[in-house]
Design a protein around this motif. Structure first.
Motif, PDB file in Angstrom:
ATOM      1  N   CYS A 168      -0.539  26.794  -1.480  1.00 56.57           N
ATOM      2  CA  CYS A 168       0.336  26.714  -0.248  1.00 56.57           C
ATOM      3  C   CYS A 168       0.322  25.087   0.203  1.00 56.57           C
ATOM      4  O   CYS A 168       1.377  24.542   0.928  1.00 56.57           O
TER       5      CYS A 168
ATOM      6  N   CYS B  21      -6.815  28.781  -0.484  1.00 60.92           N
ATOM      7  CA  CYS B  21      -6.955  29.365   0.803  1.00 60.92           C
ATOM      8  C   CYS B  21      -7.254  30.770   0.920  1.00 60.92           C
ATOM      9  O   CYS B  21      -6.911  31.483   0.025  1.00 60.92           O
TER      10      CYS B  21
ATOM     11  N   ASN C  97      -3.182  25.120   4.210  1.00 61.19           N
ATOM     12  CA  ASN C  97      -4.227  25.613   4.563  1.00 61.19           C
ATOM     13  C   ASN C  97      -5.585  25.123   3.883  1.00 61.19           C
ATOM     14  O   ASN C  97      -5.521  24.603   2.849  1.00 61.19           O
TER      15      ASN C  97
ATOM     16  N   CYS D 227      -3.596  32.880   0.090  1.00 58.80           N
ATOM     17  CA  CYS D 227      -3.285  32.735  -1.220  1.00 58.80           C
ATOM     18  C   CYS D 227      -4.093  33.242  -2.199  1.00 58.80           C
ATOM     19  O   CYS D 227      -3.840  33.928  -3.285  1.00 58.80           O
TER      20      CYS D 227
ATOM     21  N   CYS E 283      -5.393  23.917  -0.103  1.00 62.67           N
ATOM     22  CA  CYS E 283      -5.251  25.164  -0.951  1.00 62.67           C
ATOM     23  C   CYS E 283      -4.170  24.672  -2.090  1.00 62.67           C
ATOM     24  O   CYS E 283      -3.123  23.954  -1.589  1.00 62.67           O
TER      25      CYS E 283
HETATM   26 ZN   LIG Z   1      -2.938  28.784   0.259  1.00 64.60          ZN
END
Ligand SMILES: [Zn+2]
Ligand SMILES: [Zn+2]
Lengths: 421, 105
Positions: free
Chosen positions: A9, A26, A12, A29, A6
């Motif tokens: 973040c 992800c 993920n 998010c 992602c």
């Molecule tokens: Zn994320």
């Protein structure tokens, strides 16, 4: 292909590729970004005021379901202090609305919002099934669209609600921008691209329950349809999808197919078309009273807006390109009929001269560039504000479109009934 | 090791299920890896048209040899654009979701 992380973040696995900027996100998010962007739209356009009652035009479809879910989330998260409720229109189409209304009823429980359902039969004395029986399937979307527009306002008025939000998304707006361009109808551009539209309060009645003073807004205006569907999917929202069983508007279907094809090649195209539409709308002189941004992009709406039948029932099942092209002539003709009838019946009132309304001159903002555009000027005479002499609804004509359509329907009704008996 | 069949789950939503007997979830068996290459999405889409679709209007699902624009494809919940689109090679147990964005708002 190795799974991409992602972009936000960085932890993920990315599941979503955003069409507007190719960002890989992800699930968590994505949901967060999607909601935040709508919050930003709401704040920067000052869509809501504390204490306001807001009715969500709910069809049970993906757009209005996502709208309800997101607004509930944001209202709690950011404490807008608005009172949200669901308002549904029952067009009276057996087997179509029945199921979608069931979905809306579940949504009402899921989101803990009061629900009101208003029927065409109670408002107009006609269900869509009866209308189709009378006029056939050609052009029935015109009836449906015209009736729906007033139905939401009337429904809101009975609830004492002055603000209706609808689930129109960026794809819908882009589609409508294209349609208006292809029809050469620039004055309508500014109305269809405005995030807030409202019927004027001053000219009409003081009755607080008047249905002529309802504000409309489109919080999902900048949201891609793709992301709306992905949001609904990843949040496991309960929505209903089916096609209106009466034929979709052919022209809209073609515009939609074009938009989807463009998106495949260049995903940013959708928002680009929306923004181009906004910019062009600002350039159109006298374009239905828009203050071109100075008053927050507000503009007044008459009876027509984005979306034909349903907000975005369009191409899809049964409305494929080949078939669409065949139907094209018919549907367009039906729509044009309505338009022409209206123009023909337009009365020559004292304030008018060659179809020009003097009051329009008064409303035009100072410094407007009106003098330079005689051709468009002519076109905009259709959009002079007034009131329907029958129902009081805001209309550019002495008799509003809905009343006009109803008149035609009712004229033929006795004959139908005699035959029936 | 070849010749095995692989079994995947295919799901249709957003109105697309109407083309497939109004059923959303289907278990689909595909001929397994031929030497090096597993069946890909292109293969799957053809397979679905030939074997699973109950509506004659194939063009509502496939256009110009590919999945019709406006239909989202998620492979194990990920946007297929992140997975190589039609060239993605299916694995046993995969979940492929086709969602139409074209239906009622
Ligand atoms: Zn994320
Ligand atoms: Zn009227």
């Amino acid at each position: 292909m190795p799974p991409a992380p992602c972009a936000i973040c960085e932890t993920n696995r990315a599941l979503i590729l955003r069409p507007k900027n190719h960002q890989k996100l992800c699930k968590t998010c994505f949901i967060n970004v999607f909601e935040t962007e709508i919050h930003n739209t709401i704040i920067s356009n000052k869509l809501f005021s504390r204490g306001e009652k807001v009715a969500i035009g709910a069809s049970g479809g993906k757009d209005s379901t996502v709208l309800a879910s997101v607004l509930k989330t944001l209202n709690e998260r950011y404490d807008y202090g608005v009172k949200l409720m669901l308002l549904s229109i029952d067009e009276g189409i057996k087997g179509y609305r029945d199921d979608s209304l069931e979905t809306v009823k579940r949504n009402a429980q899921q989101y803990d919002m009061p629900l009101t359902i208003v029927g065409y039969d109670e408002l107009y004395g006609w269900t869509m099934d009866q209308v189709v029986e009378q006029v056939g399937k050609k052009g029935n979307c015109t009836y449906c669209g015209v009736f729906r527009r007033q139905a939401l306002d009337r429904g809101a008025a009975t609830l004492g609600v002055r603000h209706v939000v609808t689930g129109h998304n960026a794809d819908d707006i882009a589609e409508t921008v294209l349609m208006n361009l292809l029809r050469g109808d620039l004055p309508r551009l500014s109305r269809t691209t405005s995030i807030i539209t409202s019927t004027p309060s001053a000219s009409v009645s003081d009755d607080p329950n008047s249905h002529t003073n309802i504000k409309r807004s489109k919080p999902l205006k900048y949201a891609y349809e793709k992301e709306i569907v992905l949001y609904a999917h990843h949040k496991s929202l309960d929505y209903f999808s089916t096609e209106c069983i009466y034929s979709p508007e052919a022209f809209r279907g073609s515009a939609r197919a074009l938009i989807k094809n463009l998106e495949r090649v260049r995903p940013s195209a959708i928002l680009d078309v929306v923004r181009s539409g906004e910019d062009m709308g600002k350039l159109v002189p006298g374009a239905s009273n828009s203050c071109a941004g100075e008053c927050g992009g507000k503009s007044q709406v008459l009876e027509e807006e984005v979306g034909g039948c349903g907000s975005s029932n369009s191409s899809a099942l049964g409305g494929e390109m080949a078939a669409l092209d065949k139907q094209f002539g018919h549907n367009e003709a039906a729509e044009m009929d309505v338009l022409e009838t209206e123009i023909r019946l337009k009365p020559k009132s004292p304030g008018q001269e060659n179809g020009r309304d003097i009051s329009k001159e008064l409303r035009r903002p100072k410094n407007s560039r009106s003098k330079n555009a005689p051709t468009i000027e002519k076109k905009s005479i259709r959009q002079v504000m007034g009131q329907c002499s029958r129902c009081g609804y805001l209309s550019s004509q002495a008799i509003c479109k809905a009343c006009m359509l109803l008149e035609g329907l009712n004229k033929n009704r006795p004959r139908t009934m005699v035959v029936g008996e | 090791m070849a010749s095995d069949t692989i079994s995947i789950t295919v799901e249709f939503t957003g109105g697309l299920e109407l083309l497939f007997g109004n059923k959303k979830k289907h278990t689909v068996s595909l001929p397994g890896a031929s030497k090096t290459k597993n069946p890909d999405i292109t293969f799957l889409v053809n397979h679905l048209c030939e074997n699973l679709m109950q509506d004659s209007r194939r063009e509502l699902f496939v256009l110009d040899g590919g999945v019709r624009p406006g239909i989202l494809v998620l492979i194990n919940d990920a946007d297929w654009e992140l997975e190589g689109e039609e060239k993605y090679e299916l694995q046993s147990g995969d979940h492929v979701l086709f969602v139409s964005t074209l239906h009622g708002g």
